[in-house]
Design an enzyme around this catalytic site. Structure first.
Site, short mmCIF file in Angstrom:
data_model
loop_
_atom_site.label_atom_id
_atom_site.label_comp_id
_atom_site.label_asym_id
_atom_site.label_seq_id
_atom_site.Cartn_x
_atom_site.Cartn_y
_atom_site.Cartn_z
CG HIS A 58 -1.72 -1.10 1.52
ND1 HIS A 58 -1.33 -2.19 2.25
CD2 HIS A 58 -3.00 -1.33 1.17
CE1 HIS A 58 -2.33 -3.05 2.32
NE2 HIS A 58 -3.35 -2.55 1.67
CG ASP A 61 1.81 -1.15 3.42
OD1 ASP A 61 1.08 -0.81 4.37
OD2 ASP A 61 1.50 -2.03 2.59
CG MET A 92 -0.89 -5.83 -6.49
SD MET A 92 -0.97 -5.24 -4.77
CE MET A 92 -1.72 -6.66 -3.97
CD GLU A 185 -8.25 -8.12 -1.49
OE1 GLU A 185 -7.28 -7.51 -1.98
OE2 GLU A 185 -8.21 -8.65 -0.36
CE LYS A 187 -12.10 -8.92 5.32
NZ LYS A 187 -11.00 -8.28 6.05
CD GLU A 221 -7.77 -12.05 1.57
OE1 GLU A 221 -7.24 -11.05 1.08
OE2 GLU A 221 -7.94 -12.21 2.79
CG HIS A 224 -11.59 -11.42 1.61
ND1 HIS A 224 -11.18 -10.33 0.90
CD2 HIS A 224 -10.87 -11.41 2.77
CE1 HIS A 224 -10.24 -9.66 1.59
NE2 HIS A 224 -10.05 -10.32 2.72
CG ASP A 249 -4.93 -10.97 -1.95
OD1 ASP A 249 -3.98 -10.84 -2.76
OD2 ASP A 249 -5.41 -10.02 -1.32
CG ASP A 259 -9.90 -10.77 7.95
OD1 ASP A 259 -9.55 -11.79 7.35
OD2 ASP A 259 -9.60 -9.62 7.59
CG ASP A 261 -5.62 -11.92 6.93
OD1 ASP A 261 -6.31 -12.27 5.96
OD2 ASP A 261 -5.51 -10.74 7.29
CG ASP A 291 -3.75 -10.13 2.03
OD1 ASP A 291 -3.00 -9.71 2.93
OD2 ASP A 291 -4.78 -9.56 1.68
C1 GCO Z 1 -7.91 -7.47 4.25
C2 GCO Z 1 -7.54 -7.38 2.79
C3 GCO Z 1 -6.32 -6.55 2.56
C4 GCO Z 1 -6.14 -6.23 1.08
C5 GCO Z 1 -5.08 -5.24 0.89
C6 GCO Z 1 -4.85 -4.93 -0.55
O1 GCO Z 1 -8.72 -8.32 4.55
O2 GCO Z 1 -7.42 -6.69 5.06
O3 GCO Z 1 -7.37 -8.66 2.32
O4 GCO Z 1 -5.20 -7.21 3.07
O5 GCO Z 1 -5.82 -7.36 0.35
O6 GCO Z 1 -5.42 -4.11 1.59
O7 GCO Z 1 -5.60 -3.88 -0.94
MN MN Z 2 -6.44 -9.34 0.52
MN MN Z 3 -8.17 -10.18 3.72
#
Ligand code: GCO
Ligand code: MN
Ligand code: MN
Length: 390
Positions: A58, A61, A92, A185, A187, A221, A224, A249, A259, A261, A291
């Site tokens: 990002h 970041d 990316m 993306e 979610k 993702e 998601h 992702d 969430d 991850d 991700d």
């Molecule tokens: C999340 C998302 C993020 C995005 C990222 C890219 O659930 O927080 O997956 O990780 O992928 O912000 O834009």
């Molecule tokens: Mn993501």
């Molecule tokens: Mn995510």
């Protein structure tokens, strides 16, 4: 050497991580950071050490949100040098339209036109940054584009605002000659109660309504779609079939949880297997982006175990997929279940005579029902392969 057994990541695998993933410090809504901060340069070094191919970021970041132009340029220069020295590419780039409190009501869909304009400005600058680093994919994740109460706006208004924003960004992309492909993306929720464009399928319906649909695809993702209780593979396959799988992702997620991850393949090994098999079967050529982040219980060494584990599991499943495809018994079953019909009139393309033949045809349901569909055996063979006993 951790990967002395052959599951060695190489650039051809296109394994990438976000600065925010390996750099995740384990803060959650209930507890503070557990790991010390790592600089972007340290993250690049870590990624090189674990043999990753790419890093994604990002805007914020890398460059603090209120950095001056001079500060920004110095940071970017140093980062580019570190990437080059460590053989790490930036496939990316993306933009944070969720962290700063100004986005509390969303970004492109916020009710305040000033917030919407700021979101566009911030995204354009993030595109400039990504282009400078060589990125060709730009991910748009609308983390705050949603609601807690639908009293705040009509949802179709949000769709229109989102369309307007993406159209604007496509024009900017053309005007600057960046050659980006946008990957949207989806979610379903978190951080908002409900996020617009809840699934990859929603985006596949939205994209054809844009001014430049060819420039826009999706970034599905795993976590998601699983949060929404969906079959991730099916969403990915539909995106692929539509020519829209621009990015992916990879991570993992248990249903009914926050969430998470999780490390790729750590929670739903079988779904991960079908996904890897699909990506390999169709020869998906884009980045394989993880991700995800390490458990909050880990220290910095554990972050390496996490990153290594994501790639290692992918490569193991890739090998299993090849084994599955070559397995004689599996092949025989696949042949059996897709065997041709008993001289059925062709339904490949409509013709009036063909339709007449089909209407006149008599189907023998008894015979059709006698055909075996040995999916139990097929699935058990899959389990045998995955558990390593076959
Ligand atoms: C999340 C998302 C993020 C995005 C990222 C890219 O659930 O927080 O997956 O990780 O992928 O912000 O834009
Ligand atoms: Mn993501
Ligand atoms: Mn995510």
């Amino acid at each position: 050497m951790r990967n002395g057994d052959g599951y060695q990541p190489n650039p051809e695998h296109k394994f990438s991580f976000g600065l925010w993933t390996v750099g995740n410090r384990g803060r959650d809504p209930f507890g503070d950071f557990v790991r010390p901060p790592m600089t972007a340069i340290e993250i690049i070094q870590l990624l090189a050490e674990v043999r990753a191919w790419g890093v994604n970021l990002h805007d914020d970041d890398l460059v603090p949100i209120d950095a001056t132009a001079t500060e920004r340029d110095a940071i970017v220069k140093e980062f580019k040098k570190a990437c080059e020295q460590n053989g790490i590419v930036v496939p990316m780039a993306t933009v944070s339209l969720f962290f700063h409190p100004i986005f509390r009501d969303g970004a492109f869909t916020a009710n305040d036109p000033e917030v919407r304009a700021y979101a566009l400005q911030k995204t354009m600058r993030a595109m400039d940054l990504g282009a400078e680093l060589g990125a060709k994919i730009f991910v748009l994740w609308g983390g705050r584009e949603g609601v807690e109460t639908d009293a705040c706006r009509r949802p179709d208004e949000a769709v229109k605002r989102l369309r307007e924003a993406v159209n604007y960004l496509c024009e900017y992309n053309l005007d600057r000659g960046y050659g980006y492909r946008f990957a949207m993306e989806a979610k379903p929720n978190e951080p908002r109660g409900d996020i617009y464009m809840a699934t990859t399928g929603h985006y596949l319906g939205f994209i054809p309504t844009l001014d430049h649909p060819e420039m826009v695809g999706v970034n599905p993702e795993m976590a998601h779609e699983q949060m929404a209780g969906l079959n991730f593979l099916h969403g990915v396959a539909q995106a692929w079939e539509a020519g829209k799988l621009f990015h992916i992702d990879l991570n993992d997620q248990m249903p009914g949880r926050f969430d998470q991850d999780l490390r790729f393949g750590s929670a739903n090994l079988k779904s991960s297997f079908w996904l890897v098999k699909f990506l390999e079967d169709v020869a998906y050529d884009g980045p394989r982006h993880f991700d995800a982040h390490a458990y909050r219980t880990e220290d910095c060494e554990g972050v390496k175990d996490f990153a290594t584990g994501c790639m290692r599991t992918y490569l193991i499943l890739q090998e299993k997929a090849a084994q599955w495809n070559e397995d004689r018994e599996i092949r025989a079953i696949l042949e059996e279940i897709s065997g041709n019909g008993n001289h059925v009139p062709s339904t490949a393309a409509f013709s009036r005579t063909g339709a007449q033949q089909l209407l006149a045809h008599s189907f023998n349901k008894e015979v059709i029902l006698r055909k075996r569909l040995p999916y139990e055996r097929l699935d058990q063979l899959t389990v045998d392969i995955l558990t390593g006993v076959r």
